[in-house]
Scaffold this motif. Structure first.
Motif, PDB file in Angstrom:
ATOM      1  N   THR A   1      -3.341   6.177  -0.754  1.00 41.07           N
ATOM      2  CA  THR A   1      -4.424   5.363  -0.200  1.00 41.07           C
ATOM      3  C   THR A   1      -4.334   3.923  -0.690  1.00 41.07           C
ATOM      4  OG1 THR A   1      -5.866   7.306  -0.089  1.00 41.07           O
ATOM      5  CG2 THR A   1      -6.928   5.152   0.008  1.00 41.07           C
ATOM      6  N   VAL A   2      -4.141   3.760  -1.999  1.00 36.91           N
ATOM      7  CA  VAL A   2      -4.048   2.423  -2.580  1.00 36.91           C
ATOM      8  C   VAL A   2      -2.906   1.639  -1.943  1.00 36.91           C
ATOM      9  CG1 VAL A   2      -3.480   1.141  -4.686  1.00 36.91           C
ATOM     10  CG2 VAL A   2      -5.127   3.014  -4.786  1.00 36.91           C
ATOM     11  N   LEU A   3      -1.724   2.236  -1.895  1.00 36.66           N
ATOM     12  CA  LEU A   3      -0.558   1.522  -1.361  1.00 36.66           C
ATOM     13  C   LEU A   3      -0.708   1.225   0.124  1.00 36.66           C
ATOM     14  CD1 LEU A   3       2.271   3.427  -3.265  1.00 36.66           C
ATOM     15  CD2 LEU A   3       1.599   1.042  -3.571  1.00 36.66           C
ATOM     16  N   THR A   4      -1.297   2.150   0.879  1.00 40.03           N
ATOM     17  CA  THR A   4      -1.489   1.912   2.317  1.00 40.03           C
ATOM     18  C   THR A   4      -2.306   0.644   2.553  1.00 40.03           C
ATOM     19  OG1 THR A   4      -1.360   4.263   2.888  1.00 40.03           O
ATOM     20  CG2 THR A   4      -2.491   2.825   4.451  1.00 40.03           C
ATOM     21  N   PHE A   5      -3.441   0.514   1.861  1.00 40.39           N
ATOM     22  CA  PHE A   5      -4.301  -0.639   2.095  1.00 40.39           C
ATOM     23  C   PHE A   5      -3.752  -1.923   1.493  1.00 40.39           C
ATOM     24  CE2 PHE A   5      -7.450   2.798   2.866  1.00 40.39           C
ATOM     25  CZ  PHE A   5      -7.734   2.456   4.179  1.00 40.39           C
TER      26      PHE A   5
ATOM     27  N   MET B   1      -5.080  -9.842  -3.789  1.00 43.14           N
ATOM     28  CA  MET B   1      -4.439  -8.558  -4.063  1.00 43.14           C
ATOM     29  C   MET B   1      -5.274  -7.675  -4.994  1.00 43.14           C
ATOM     30  SD  MET B   1      -1.527  -6.823  -3.545  1.00 43.14           S
ATOM     31  CE  MET B   1      -0.005  -7.742  -3.506  1.00 43.14           C
ATOM     32  N   LEU B   2      -5.936  -8.272  -5.970  1.00 45.38           N
ATOM     33  CA  LEU B   2      -6.768  -7.481  -6.888  1.00 45.38           C
ATOM     34  C   LEU B   2      -7.933  -6.833  -6.145  1.00 45.38           C
ATOM     35  CD1 LEU B   2      -7.425  -6.490  -9.717  1.00 45.38           C
ATOM     36  CD2 LEU B   2      -8.633  -8.652 -10.134  1.00 45.38           C
ATOM     37  N   THR B   3      -8.550  -7.584  -5.230  1.00 47.78           N
ATOM     38  CA  THR B   3      -9.633  -7.033  -4.413  1.00 47.78           C
ATOM     39  C   THR B   3      -9.115  -5.897  -3.544  1.00 47.78           C
ATOM     40  OG1 THR B   3     -10.843  -9.118  -4.363  1.00 47.78           O
ATOM     41  CG2 THR B   3     -11.299  -7.568  -2.581  1.00 47.78           C
ATOM     42  N   HIS B   4      -7.945  -6.086  -2.927  1.00 43.81           N
ATOM     43  CA  HIS B   4      -7.362  -5.051  -2.065  1.00 43.81           C
ATOM     44  C   HIS B   4      -7.062  -3.789  -2.879  1.00 43.81           C
ATOM     45  CE1 HIS B   4      -5.696  -8.741   0.281  1.00 43.81           C
ATOM     46  NE2 HIS B   4      -7.006  -8.601   0.435  1.00 43.81           N
ATOM     47  N   PHE B   5      -6.511  -3.974  -4.087  1.00 41.32           N
ATOM     48  CA  PHE B   5      -6.181  -2.830  -4.943  1.00 41.32           C
ATOM     49  C   PHE B   5      -7.447  -2.099  -5.364  1.00 41.32           C
ATOM     50  CE2 PHE B   5      -5.583  -0.869  -9.084  1.00 41.32           C
ATOM     51  CZ  PHE B   5      -4.454  -0.092  -8.857  1.00 41.32           C
ATOM     52  N   LEU B   6      -8.449  -2.846  -5.823  1.00 41.71           N
ATOM     53  CA  LEU B   6      -9.697  -2.244  -6.282  1.00 41.71           C
ATOM     54  C   LEU B   6     -10.410  -1.505  -5.152  1.00 41.71           C
ATOM     55  CD1 LEU B   6     -11.716  -1.890  -8.600  1.00 41.71           C
ATOM     56  CD2 LEU B   6     -12.727  -4.081  -7.966  1.00 41.71           C
ATOM     57  N   SER B   7     -10.469  -2.124  -3.979  1.00 42.21           N
ATOM     58  CA  SER B   7     -11.143  -1.508  -2.824  1.00 42.21           C
ATOM     59  C   SER B   7     -10.420  -0.240  -2.382  1.00 42.21           C
ATOM     60  CB  SER B   7     -11.204  -2.502  -1.660  1.00 42.21           C
ATOM     61  OG  SER B   7     -11.847  -3.691  -2.049  1.00 42.21           O
ATOM     62  N   SER B   8      -9.091  -0.290  -2.341  1.00 44.42           N
ATOM     63  CA  SER B   8      -8.338   0.889  -1.908  1.00 44.42           C
ATOM     64  C   SER B   8      -8.390   1.991  -2.952  1.00 44.42           C
ATOM     65  CB  SER B   8      -6.889   0.507  -1.584  1.00 44.42           C
ATOM     66  OG  SER B   8      -6.269  -0.104  -2.692  1.00 44.42           O
ATOM     67  N   PHE B   9      -8.478   1.619  -4.241  1.00 44.85           N
ATOM     68  CA  PHE B   9      -8.618   2.623  -5.296  1.00 44.85           C
ATOM     69  C   PHE B   9      -9.948   3.355  -5.146  1.00 44.85           C
ATOM     70  CE2 PHE B   9      -9.881   4.061  -9.531  1.00 44.85           C
ATOM     71  CZ  PHE B   9      -8.756   4.801  -9.899  1.00 44.85           C
TER      72      PHE B   9
ATOM     73  N   GLN C   1     -15.909  -0.621   3.551  1.00 36.85           N
ATOM     74  CA  GLN C   1     -17.176  -0.808   2.851  1.00 36.85           C
ATOM     75  C   GLN C   1     -16.946  -1.231   1.400  1.00 36.85           C
ATOM     76  OE1 GLN C   1     -19.929  -0.796   4.493  1.00 36.85           O
ATOM     77  NE2 GLN C   1     -21.274  -1.221   2.775  1.00 36.85           N
ATOM     78  N   ALA C   2     -15.952  -0.626   0.749  1.00 38.27           N
ATOM     79  CA  ALA C   2     -15.653  -0.983  -0.638  1.00 38.27           C
ATOM     80  C   ALA C   2     -15.223  -2.441  -0.732  1.00 38.27           C
ATOM     81  CB  ALA C   2     -14.564  -0.065  -1.196  1.00 38.27           C
ATOM     82  N   LYS C   3     -14.392  -2.884   0.210  1.00 33.87           N
ATOM     83  CA  LYS C   3     -13.934  -4.276   0.208  1.00 33.87           C
ATOM     84  C   LYS C   3     -15.112  -5.224   0.438  1.00 33.87           C
ATOM     85  CE  LYS C   3     -10.742  -7.458   2.482  1.00 33.87           C
ATOM     86  NZ  LYS C   3      -9.848  -7.660   3.635  1.00 33.87           N
TER      87      LYS C   3
ATOM     88  N   LYS D   1      -1.306  -8.213   7.075  1.00 33.57           N
ATOM     89  CA  LYS D   1      -2.288  -9.091   7.726  1.00 33.57           C
ATOM     90  C   LYS D   1      -2.145 -10.529   7.253  1.00 33.57           C
ATOM     91  CE  LYS D   1      -6.269  -6.835   7.239  1.00 33.57           C
ATOM     92  NZ  LYS D   1      -7.717  -6.493   7.328  1.00 33.57           N
ATOM     93  N   LYS D   2      -1.992 -10.695   5.944  1.00 35.07           N
ATOM     94  CA  LYS D   2      -1.939 -12.022   5.347  1.00 35.07           C
ATOM     95  C   LYS D   2      -0.750 -12.826   5.850  1.00 35.07           C
ATOM     96  CE  LYS D   2      -1.734 -14.340   0.837  1.00 35.07           C
ATOM     97  NZ  LYS D   2      -1.742 -14.146  -0.631  1.00 35.07           N
TER      98      LYS D   2
END
Length: 206
Positions: A186-190, A144-152, A129-131, A197-198
């Motif tokens: 959590t951040v590192l996992t996502f 990567m910034l989106t992935h980091f922000l969403s996982s944070f 949902q965050a992503k 995936k990429k």
């Protein structure tokens, strides 16, 4: 024509193992701190104590057990969640609504009784949902910034949810150590999951 990368069923387990390799010392220190009969040391003091007495590699004692847990429990929860989410998302009605993601996460947690319910599939729903919200702003792309922000965001929400289970007063004790342990994992996992995936995901061309 657009190309999309889908996660393979085992990517969640691999990503969780990668995160565990990075954050295991924090888990080990948390256990040491919790098993003190008297509060004599804080996190930094305990880290210095462990390294001084047993060496730097002692911070990774028990890593094999942690990896075994990630490659079984985390792999299973990611595989269940992402498989069902992708099946339901392919109905042509757009992204799965957040409440359905939460229900899916809750259902998965209930049906995994042998596993630690405190890290249920609900964390995956929060990340998804965050992503979706971050991408929906149009400010950031799928990077990567989106992935980091969403996982944070997912990590903070997970930390708050776990603390809330202990009652209102729990927010005033142990939040910092819990955050230090939960948020980086959590951040590192996502972040690892998105990179898998990429570069190695299943190509879907539409």
């Amino acid at each position: 024509m657009t190309e999309k990368r889908m996660s393979r069923w085992y990517f969640g387990g691999l990503a969780s193992c990668g995160a565990a390799c990075c954050t295991h010392p924090l888990d080990l220190l948390k256990v040491h701190l919790q098993t003190q009969q008297e509060v004599k040391k804080r996190m930094v003091g305990m880290a210095v104590h462990v390294v001084k007495n047993d060496g730097v590699l002692a911070l990774y004692n028990g890593l094999s057990a942690s990896l075994c847990r990630q490659i079984t429990y985390s792999l299973t929860r990611f595989a269940i969640y992402e498989t069902v989410r992708d099946m339901m998302g392919n109905t042509g009605k757009g992204p799965m609504p957040f409440y359905q993601k939460v229900l899916l996460g809750t259902f998965g947690a209930i049906n995994m009784p042998l596993m630690d319910s405190t890290e249920s599939l609900e964390k995956l729903a929060c990340y998804d949902q965050a992503k979706q919200l971050v991408l929906g702003t149009g400010v950031l792309g799928d990077n990567m910034l989106t992935h980091f922000l969403s996982s944070f965001i997912a990590g903070v929400l997970h930390c708050l949810r776990e603390t809330a289970k202990l009652g209102p007063l729990a927010f005033y004790k142990g939040l910092v150590p819990a955050g230090i342990r939960l948020i980086p994992h959590t951040v590192l996992t996502f972040v690892f999951l998105e990179q898998l995936k990429k570069y190695f995901g299943i190509r879907i061309i539409s």
